[in-house]
Design a protein around this motif. Structure first.
Motif, PDB file in Angstrom:
ATOM      1  N   GLY A 377      44.589  35.955  49.187  1.00 16.90           N
ATOM      2  CA  GLY A 377      45.671  35.856  47.912  1.00 16.90           C
ATOM      3  C   GLY A 377      46.250  37.025  46.885  1.00 16.90           C
ATOM      4  N   ASN A 378      47.448  36.333  46.430  1.00 18.92           N
ATOM      5  CA  ASN A 378      47.655  36.740  45.474  1.00 18.92           C
ATOM      6  C   ASN A 378      48.121  36.018  43.846  1.00 18.92           C
ATOM      7  OD1 ASN A 378      48.426  38.912  47.764  1.00 18.92           O
ATOM      8  ND2 ASN A 378      49.932  38.059  47.984  1.00 18.92           N
ATOM      9  N   GLU A 379      46.761  35.750  43.757  1.00 19.16           N
ATOM     10  CA  GLU A 379      47.330  34.871  41.997  1.00 19.16           C
ATOM     11  C   GLU A 379      45.950  35.973  41.071  1.00 19.16           C
ATOM     12  OE1 GLU A 379      48.581  32.451  45.742  1.00 19.16           O
ATOM     13  OE2 GLU A 379      46.396  33.225  45.543  1.00 19.16           O
ATOM     14  N   TYR A 380      45.751  36.775  41.992  1.00 23.92           N
ATOM     15  CA  TYR A 380      44.874  37.816  40.777  1.00 23.92           C
ATOM     16  C   TYR A 380      43.562  36.711  40.413  1.00 23.92           C
ATOM     17  CZ  TYR A 380      48.065  37.150  37.079  1.00 23.92           C
ATOM     18  OH  TYR A 380      48.893  36.376  36.588  1.00 23.92           O
ATOM     19  N   LEU A 381      43.114  35.397  41.414  1.00 17.92           N
ATOM     20  CA  LEU A 381      42.210  34.938  41.410  1.00 17.92           C
ATOM     21  C   LEU A 381      40.541  35.042  41.710  1.00 17.92           C
ATOM     22  CD1 LEU A 381      43.174  31.841  41.668  1.00 17.92           C
ATOM     23  CD2 LEU A 381      43.226  32.358  40.144  1.00 17.92           C
ATOM     24  N   ASN A 382      39.778  34.729  40.503  1.00 12.61           N
ATOM     25  CA  ASN A 382      38.117  35.414  41.501  1.00 12.61           C
ATOM     26  C   ASN A 382      37.908  33.690  42.173  1.00 12.61           C
ATOM     27  OD1 ASN A 382      35.161  34.855  41.685  1.00 12.61           O
ATOM     28  ND2 ASN A 382      34.551  35.608  39.414  1.00 12.61           N
ATOM     29  N   LYS A 417      41.453  53.560  38.670  1.00  9.91           N
ATOM     30  CA  LYS A 417      40.493  52.263  38.135  1.00  9.91           C
ATOM     31  C   LYS A 417      41.538  51.031  39.030  1.00  9.91           C
ATOM     32  CE  LYS A 417      43.509  51.580  34.412  1.00  9.91           C
ATOM     33  NZ  LYS A 417      43.119  51.613  32.646  1.00  9.91           N
ATOM     34  N   ASN A 418      42.844  51.594  38.979  1.00 11.57           N
ATOM     35  CA  ASN A 418      43.683  50.466  39.873  1.00 11.57           C
ATOM     36  C   ASN A 418      43.672  50.549  41.445  1.00 11.57           C
ATOM     37  OD1 ASN A 418      46.240  51.431  37.300  1.00 11.57           O
ATOM     38  ND2 ASN A 418      44.731  49.418  37.551  1.00 11.57           N
ATOM     39  N   LEU A 419      42.072  50.867  41.947  1.00  6.09           N
ATOM     40  CA  LEU A 419      41.746  51.013  43.582  1.00  6.09           C
ATOM     41  C   LEU A 419      42.449  49.557  44.659  1.00  6.09           C
ATOM     42  CD1 LEU A 419      41.363  52.772  45.894  1.00  6.09           C
ATOM     43  CD2 LEU A 419      39.044  51.187  45.257  1.00  6.09           C
ATOM     44  N   VAL A 420      42.716  48.750  43.436  1.00  5.17           N
ATOM     45  CA  VAL A 420      42.569  46.589  44.227  1.00  5.17           C
ATOM     46  C   VAL A 420      43.711  46.378  43.845  1.00  5.17           C
ATOM     47  CG1 VAL A 420      41.869  44.532  43.338  1.00  5.17           C
ATOM     48  CG2 VAL A 420      40.107  46.306  43.981  1.00  5.17           C
ATOM     49  N   TYR A 421      44.588  46.124  44.366  1.00  2.00           N
ATOM     50  CA  TYR A 421      45.594  45.503  44.536  1.00  2.00           C
ATOM     51  C   TYR A 421      45.915  44.715  43.694  1.00  2.00           C
ATOM     52  CZ  TYR A 421      50.069  43.056  45.798  1.00  2.00           C
ATOM     53  OH  TYR A 421      51.061  42.229  45.083  1.00  2.00           O
ATOM     54  N   TYR A 422      46.775  44.845  42.554  1.00  2.00           N
ATOM     55  CA  TYR A 422      46.741  44.286  41.214  1.00  2.00           C
ATOM     56  C   TYR A 422      46.564  42.676  41.220  1.00  2.00           C
ATOM     57  CZ  TYR A 422      48.320  42.818  36.652  1.00  2.00           C
ATOM     58  OH  TYR A 422      48.992  42.087  34.839  1.00  2.00           O
ATOM     59  N   TYR A 423      47.510  42.107  42.216  1.00  2.00           N
ATOM     60  CA  TYR A 423      47.493  40.900  42.456  1.00  2.00           C
ATOM     61  C   TYR A 423      46.104  40.207  43.510  1.00  2.00           C
ATOM     62  CZ  TYR A 423      51.794  40.749  40.052  1.00  2.00           C
ATOM     63  OH  TYR A 423      53.023  40.897  39.280  1.00  2.00           O
ATOM     64  N   VAL A 496      36.551  49.484  38.812  1.00  2.00           N
ATOM     65  CA  VAL A 496      38.288  48.995  38.959  1.00  2.00           C
ATOM     66  C   VAL A 496      38.473  47.963  37.794  1.00  2.00           C
ATOM     67  CG1 VAL A 496      37.867  49.918  41.443  1.00  2.00           C
ATOM     68  CG2 VAL A 496      37.783  47.512  40.746  1.00  2.00           C
ATOM     69  N   GLU A 497      39.407  47.738  37.585  1.00  2.00           N
ATOM     70  CA  GLU A 497      40.037  46.744  37.102  1.00  2.00           C
ATOM     71  C   GLU A 497      41.165  45.983  37.567  1.00  2.00           C
ATOM     72  OE1 GLU A 497      43.544  47.991  33.045  1.00  2.00           O
ATOM     73  OE2 GLU A 497      45.070  47.615  34.862  1.00  2.00           O
ATOM     74  N   ILE A 498      40.099  44.148  37.087  1.00  2.00           N
ATOM     75  CA  ILE A 498      40.567  43.420  37.574  1.00  2.00           C
ATOM     76  C   ILE A 498      40.976  41.840  36.254  1.00  2.00           C
ATOM     77  CG2 ILE A 498      38.910  43.302  39.600  1.00  2.00           C
ATOM     78  CD1 ILE A 498      37.668  41.194  38.026  1.00  2.00           C
ATOM     79  N   ARG A 499      42.132  41.749  36.579  1.00  9.56           N
ATOM     80  CA  ARG A 499      42.263  40.436  35.465  1.00  9.56           C
ATOM     81  C   ARG A 499      41.695  38.896  35.394  1.00  9.56           C
ATOM     82  NH1 ARG A 499      48.548  39.588  35.730  1.00  9.56           N
ATOM     83  NH2 ARG A 499      48.011  37.799  33.792  1.00  9.56           N
ATOM     84  N   VAL A 500      41.165  38.857  33.791  1.00 12.62           N
ATOM     85  CA  VAL A 500      40.870  37.533  34.111  1.00 12.62           C
ATOM     86  C   VAL A 500      40.884  37.143  33.695  1.00 12.62           C
ATOM     87  CG1 VAL A 500      38.150  36.837  33.723  1.00 12.62           C
ATOM     88  CG2 VAL A 500      37.872  39.193  34.248  1.00 12.62           C
ATOM     89  N   GLY A 501      41.728  35.944  32.812  1.00 11.85           N
ATOM     90  CA  GLY A 501      42.500  35.117  32.404  1.00 11.85           C
ATOM     91  C   GLY A 501      43.882  35.974  32.112  1.00 11.85           C
ATOM     92  N   ARG A 502      43.840  36.002  31.108  1.00 14.41           N
ATOM     93  CA  ARG A 502      45.111  37.154  30.557  1.00 14.41           C
ATOM     94  C   ARG A 502      44.297  37.990  29.953  1.00 14.41           C
ATOM     95  NH1 ARG A 502      48.628  33.279  26.552  1.00 14.41           N
ATOM     96  NH2 ARG A 502      49.271  31.614  27.649  1.00 14.41           N
ATOM     97  N   GLU A 503      42.805  38.668  30.155  1.00 16.24           N
ATOM     98  CA  GLU A 503      42.122  39.157  30.153  1.00 16.24           C
ATOM     99  C   GLU A 503      43.162  40.708  31.044  1.00 16.24           C
ATOM    100  OE1 GLU A 503      41.648  40.461  26.650  1.00 16.24           O
ATOM    101  OE2 GLU A 503      42.452  37.873  25.966  1.00 16.24           O
ATOM    102  N   LYS A 504      42.236  42.296  30.795  1.00 22.96           N
ATOM    103  CA  LYS A 504      41.835  42.777  31.834  1.00 22.96           C
ATOM    104  C   LYS A 504      40.021  43.471  31.558  1.00 22.96           C
ATOM    105  CE  LYS A 504      46.548  44.152  32.478  1.00 22.96           C
ATOM    106  NZ  LYS A 504      47.751  45.358  32.901  1.00 22.96           N
TER     107      LYS A 504
END
Length: 534
Positions: A377-382, A417-423, A496-504
């Motif tokens: 999925g593409n919602e940058y969810l854990n 750090k952007n190895l993971v697809y952003y979404y 790598v960078e991930i999004r956690v809520g509004r934070e990275k």
């Protein structure tokens, strides 16, 4: 962890933290951009799946067996130049004779089956969201009820209903806001065009013409505002056609996908609550191509492997809305019964009315040695923080119901750090492995090509690797194939960078999936060879 050089072609590919920092390639050629996901991290310094390396060094003079990949998706362009030679043909069925020649209960299924149509050849382009279906089914029991009003025996259903209601309310609010936004844009465009008629009576002008107006009337602030705003409307995403399409989608979402009175199966004619009511659908898998591009994209990732012994079996279950559990369960069984060894399902949903139907189909596929996979999925969810994401092999007891399912996250070509697809969604409890999914050069209907991104493409990439293993090592079990894919991936020792809520935040790449790696065809073939010879 092993380190590999170009001379040691029979060692597993792995990347240490030190070697990782040395293998960054930023300026790619056109060919590298279009095929980066097939490249090799050691030879090409691009974090692809090492397919070309595998074919050049491990598959020379080897002949694989035919493997069918069922693509459970939207309508597909079976005539696309990149797909037409790979489309599965049912040799037991005589085309368009109106007879079920192979007696599989699907008449004239020469190239697959469409579960979103009827016997007259009519097809639906809209299905409800799953949470809409849940509200329709249980509103008579739970509408306006509180938890204290619910009997213990109904608590699980009430919880499902409540989750559906919360999701439904958010989506309806969003859909209405999108409709207001689309109407506002269209109204503003119309007003701007009306104001510019004074200067362009024929309503025909370019950006250069608008820039010239500002020079001719340097003190006309109102005109300057008009031309500045209208310049934005000249972008493709703000074209009249694009905005009208946006309005249509928002309106249809409200009127059909979210409507509690919309009967999504009226045209199809089956009972959505009866898994044994199977007499529906048709053999039309390739129409409405201007509306549906997803299956064409997904399938073109698989055919980019250029393996003549791999065939695509198109099965239509997905359109505007969400896949029904009934269609999905029957589609899996259709694929298995007609010889598919790999089933790709590049879609997902947060709720499920009949997960038992789907999981019984999973077990049926496992019994017949068939591997299934889906996109994370593409919602940058854990996904660790979500109870379930469907389709899933996790049963009600929290354990896997079968050993033949993979959930795939997405990666990019960036060794940063952007190895993971952003979404991309992630989570080491549910996501099995990652695969390339950002900026893949894929086919679009009518012999067109574009770059696109999404974990749908990552899932298709893994489907191709699975088919490769089945083709050259046909005696391996589905459990072995699954575990080879998981255990042979390349690990990247990097944050790598991930999004956690509004934070990275930065986290180890290895923490985002069960395997902590990216799928690798070269490694998978080496491991398959070793296991096959034990």
């Amino acid at each position: 962890m092993l380190n590999i050089s170009c001379e040691k072609k029979q060692d597993f590919i792995s990347i240490s933290k030190q070697s990782f920092s040395q293998k960054k390639k930023t300026n790619l050629s056109v060919e590298e951009k279009q095929a980066w996901y097939l490249k090799d991290i050691v030879i090409d310094t691009i974090p692809g799946i090492s397919l070309r390396r595998a074919k050049d060094s491990l598959l020379i003079d080897k002949k694989g067996q035919k493997v069918i990949i069922a693509v459970l998706d939207s309508k597909i362009d079976t005539n696309h130049e990149r797909l037409k030679d790979y489309i599965w043909k049912n040799s037991k069925e005589t085309p368009n004779n109106g007879i079920d020649d192979d007696k599989n209960s699907y008449i004239d299924d020469v190239n697959g089956w469409n579960f979103l149509g009827n016997k007259k050849g009519e097809n639906t382009n809209y299905t409800s969201y799953e949470y809409t279906r849940i509200l329709k089914k249980y509103a008579h029991l739970f509408k306006d009820k509180e938890e204290v009003d619910i009997a213990p025996k109904d608590s699980l259903l009430f919880n499902l209903y409540t989750r559906a209601k919360n999701t439904y309310d958010k989506r309806m609010k969003y859909a209405k806001s999108q409709l207001r936004y689309a109407n506002m844009l269209l109204k503003n465009r119309k007003n701007l065009e009306k104001g510019l008629l004074k200067y362009f009576p024929n309503n025909n002008y370019t950006k250069k013409d608008l820039d010239s107006l500002q020079k001719i009337y340097p003190n006309d602030k109102e005109l300057h505002r008009y031309t500045l705003i209208y310049t934005n409307f000249m972008q493709s995403k703000y074209s009249q056609k694009s905005m009208e399409l946006g309005k249509l989608k928002a309106q249809e979402r409200i009127d059909k996908l979210l409507s509690l009175s919309y009967n999504e199966r009226k045209l199809i004619g089956d009972d959505l609550e009866d898994i044994n009511d199977t007499n529906y659908g048709n053999n039309i898998v390739n129409d409405y191509l201007d509306l549906f591009v997803h299956a064409t994209e997904v399938s073109s990732v698989i055919t980019s492997f250029k393996l003549d012994n791999i065939k695509i079996m198109p099965i239509t279950v997905f359109t505007n809305g969400e896949v029904t559990d009934k269609d999905l369960a029957l589609a899996i069984r259709y694929a298995v019964d007609n010889g598919a060894k790999v089933i790709n399902m590049s879609f997902g949903k947060s709720l499920s009315l009949h997960e038992d139907w789907v999981q019984e189909a999973f077990k049926y596929a496992e019994k017949h040695n068939v591997l299934l996979m889906s996109s994370a999925g593409n919602e940058y969810l854990n996904l660790n923080e979500i109870s379930k994401n469907y389709p899933t092999d996790i049963g009600k007891n929290g354990k896997e119901v079968s050993d033949n399912f993979l959930l795939i996250g997405g990666t990019s070509q960036k060794l940063t750090k952007n190895l993971v697809y952003y979404y991309s969604n992630y989570g080491n409890k549910h996501v099995d492995i990652f695969a390339p999914g950002e900026n893949l050069y894929v086919a679009f209907p009518n012999n067109k090509y574009e770059y696109d991104s999404g974990t749908s493409l990552s899932s298709a990439t893994v489907a191709g690797v699975a088919a490769l293993l089945y083709s050259y090592y046909p005696n391996l079990t589905v459990s072995q194939i699954k575990n080879i894919i998981i255990n042979s991936g390349v690990k990247y020792d990097v944050d790598v960078e991930i999004r956690v809520g509004r934070e990275k935040k930065l986290v180890p790449f290895s923490s985002l999936s069960k395997s902590g790696s990216i799928v690798n065809a070269f490694n998978a073939l080496l491991m398959a060879e070793k296991i096959a010879n034990q």
